[in-house]
Enzyme design. Structure first.
Site, PDB file in Angstrom:
ATOM      1  N   TYR A 146     -14.458 -19.246  19.125  1.00 19.09           N
ATOM      2  CA  TYR A 146     -15.813 -18.849  18.755  1.00 19.09           C
ATOM      3  C   TYR A 146     -16.710 -20.076  18.869  1.00 19.09           C
ATOM      4  CZ  TYR A 146     -19.742 -17.347  15.845  1.00 19.09           C
ATOM      5  OH  TYR A 146     -20.998 -17.034  15.376  1.00 19.09           O
ATOM      6  N   ASP A 249     -16.184 -28.536  21.353  1.00 22.35           N
ATOM      7  CA  ASP A 249     -16.960 -27.926  20.275  1.00 22.35           C
ATOM      8  C   ASP A 249     -16.363 -28.373  18.934  1.00 22.35           C
ATOM      9  OD1 ASP A 249     -18.324 -26.431  18.498  1.00 22.35           O
ATOM     10  OD2 ASP A 249     -17.856 -24.474  19.378  1.00 22.35           O
ATOM     11  N   LYS A 277     -22.084 -27.840  10.916  1.00 20.88           N
ATOM     12  CA  LYS A 277     -21.385 -27.753   9.623  1.00 20.88           C
ATOM     13  C   LYS A 277     -21.385 -29.069   8.824  1.00 20.88           C
ATOM     14  CE  LYS A 277     -18.818 -23.759  10.995  1.00 20.88           C
ATOM     15  NZ  LYS A 277     -18.830 -22.521  10.292  1.00 20.88           N
TER      16      LYS A 277
HETATM   17  C1  LIG Z   1     -16.301 -23.738  16.570  1.00 21.89           C
HETATM   18  C2  LIG Z   1     -17.673 -23.221  16.232  1.00 21.89           C
HETATM   19  N1  LIG Z   1     -18.687 -23.456  17.065  1.00 21.89           N
HETATM   20  C3  LIG Z   1     -19.935 -23.034  16.804  1.00 21.89           C
HETATM   21  C4  LIG Z   1     -20.216 -22.332  15.660  1.00 21.89           C
HETATM   22  C5  LIG Z   1     -21.603 -21.860  15.376  1.00 21.89           C
HETATM   23  O1  LIG Z   1     -22.175 -22.613  14.345  1.00 21.89           O
HETATM   24  P1  LIG Z   1     -23.336 -21.974  13.447  1.00 21.89           P
HETATM   25  O2  LIG Z   1     -22.717 -20.936  12.585  1.00 21.89           O
HETATM   26  O3  LIG Z   1     -23.860 -23.160  12.672  1.00 21.89           O
HETATM   27  O4  LIG Z   1     -24.350 -21.417  14.370  1.00 21.89           O
HETATM   28  C6  LIG Z   1     -19.197 -22.071  14.760  1.00 21.89           C
HETATM   29  C7  LIG Z   1     -19.463 -21.329  13.515  1.00 21.89           C
HETATM   30  O5  LIG Z   1     -18.605 -20.953  12.761  1.00 21.89           O
HETATM   31  C8  LIG Z   1     -17.885 -22.503  15.057  1.00 21.89           C
HETATM   32  O6  LIG Z   1     -16.860 -22.233  14.236  1.00 21.89           O
END
Ligand SMILES: Cc1ncc(COP(=O)(O)O)c(C=O)c1O
Length: 441
Positions: A146, A249, A277
């Site tokens: 994700y 990521d 985060k």
């Molecule tokens: C690995 C990863 N990338 C991107 C995101 C997206 O971040 P946000 O919820 O701050 O938009 C998340 C969110 O849980 C994530 O787990």
């Protein structure tokens, strides 16, 4: 809803009049918390209190955003002082410079930084940059990863029944959302993760046309799934070989496992890194970082990569991020995060073994997940979809809620250790887990 959550129940009835499902994200509502969510009203350190005054030790920590726990005194001070001087100017500020400088000190691959407001914005921008830089449009994403809610990433990010998955060499492509044109996914190559042979095959076929490969270094949205030895290194070398950029990521893992995130921990240098985060310690922020030749495509010109945003470099958030990174950079921070987390993991393992529950605890240090499974390990999305008893996990977590442990009942997420957690919190978790295991079926 149990009697001791009467006020949460009332808030839930009221919230559904004005908010879809009574919440602002389906992962917080009744689909996950049955029969309805616990309404949290206050947090301090590792603790939260709900609308009925019940106290919990929080191991969800805002999906990992709260790396310093709740209301850290230093951050409270920074917020009050900054707010009194103006929260945001949407102009150049020293606050954003200092935040970027601190980030660069912690993440060697971050030659330059661009701040966004969320992790999703960071991953969106990373892909746009990669496409502009390589002049290619296709990109590869892995099953079960994700990367936020941007259209092209929403392919096979949710779990499905094993019979729906199709063969690993040609996975059935399942969009995670309505409302996305099917053509959006024409540019997405989908592959299984953590399998070096499959990676070699897919890169041979698609590598030369890929702008990027995007990966979570540790799969954090199917619980906590570690890369097999050498997998990330192989991914790095194959992307280099085919001229595709590696987008790491680190929205979940950044600043969590080591000052420089998983790229430091596993010793790999991505082309583009994304953060979110833990960077903002509870404030909404993301970042894209990498070498100047790639990030400089954002410079104003006729051929620029466009990235606007009223709240980019939000002054208050930048001040918090800088103070947070300073706290994280202090001696001993990561040693403590790892030792508290590892104590929780070994304590939980001991409980499951003593209570004769077929469960594993996967991960290490500051982030881990429990899987009710007969398997010794969950290695990828297909294992997760096939072997994990997510319903049993949900029942277990609902019991923990009644024993003063706050956690999401979604097996796809993970347990978070913040700097506020103590050995006492771990002992309380283990005691609660022990109780929750009694007659658990
Ligand atoms: C690995 C990863 N990338 C991107 C995101 C997206 O971040 P946000 O919820 O701050 O938009 C998340 C969110 O849980 C994530 O787990």
């Amino acid at each position: 809803m149990p009697a001791h959550r009467k006020n949460s129940q009332q808030w839930f009835e009221r919230s559904q009049q004005s908010l879809v499902e009574g919440v602002n994200s389906p992962s917080r509502g009744a689909a996950v918390y049955s029969p309805g969510p616990v309404f949290l009203e206050r947090g301090q350190g590792s603790r939260v209190w709900d609308a009925d005054g019940n106290e919990y030790i929080d191991f969800m920590m805002s999906f990992g955003a709260l790396i310093q726990g709740h209301a850290h005194p230093k951050l409270v001070e920074v917020v009050s002082q900054t707010m009194a001087q103006g929260s945001h100017f949407a102009a150049a500020t020293s606050a954003e410079v200092k935040a970027a400088e601190r980030l660069r000190r912690m993440v060697p691959a971050a030659e330059v930084v661009r701040f966004t407001n969320t992790g999703s914005e960071a991953t969106m921008l990373a892909l746009r940059l990669a496409r502009a830089h390589t002049r290619r449009t296709k990109f590869l994403k892995f099953e079960g990863h994700y990367h936020g809610w941007y259209d092209p990433y929403l392919l096979n990010a949710h779990s499905h029944a094993p019979e729906q998955l199709g063969p690993p060499e040609n996975p059935t492509r399942m969009p995670d959302s309505e409302g996305i044109p099917a053509s959006t996914f024409d540019d997405v190559v989908l592959a299984p993760w953590n399998d070096v042979a499959a990676l070699g095959r897919v890169m041979k076929q698609h590598g030369p046309s890929l702008a990027a490969v995007i990966t979570e270094p540790i799969m954090a949205n199917m619980g906590c799934i570690l890369p097999r030895d050498g997998y990330l290194q192989r991914l790095r070398s194959l992307t280099q070989q085919y001229g595709a950029l590696l987008i790491l990521d680190e929205v979940v893992t950044g600043f969590r496992y080591a000052p420089g995130g998983c790229q430091e921990y596993y010793g790999i240098e991505p082309d583009i890194s994304t953060f979110g985060k833990a960077l903002g310690a509870g404030f909404p922020v993301g970042a894209v970082a990498g070498p100047r030749p790639i990030l400089d495509r954002l410079r104003w010109s006729e051929n620029m990569v466009l990235h606007y945003g009223t709240f980019n470099g939000h002054r208050l958030t930048m001040k918090v991020a800088a103070a947070n990174l300073d706290l994280l950079a202090a001696d001993g921070t990561y040693k403590k995060l790892h030792s508290v987390g590892n104590a929780a993991i070994s304590g939980l393992r001991e409980v499951f073994s003593r209570r004769k529950k077929k469960a594993i605890v996967q991960g290490f240090g500051p982030m881990f997940q429990i899987y009710f499974t007969e398997r010794d390990a969950i290695h990828d999305y297909r294992d997760y979809c096939t072997y994990g008893d997510t319903q049993l996990y949900s029942r277990f977590v609902h019991r923990l809620l009644d024993h003063g442990i706050y956690m999401t009942p979604s097996n796809g997420l993970h347990w978070i250790i913040s700097t506020a957690h103590t050995e006492q919190d771990v002992a309380a978790l283990i005691e609660a887990a022990d109780q929750a295991c009694i007659d658990l079926v």
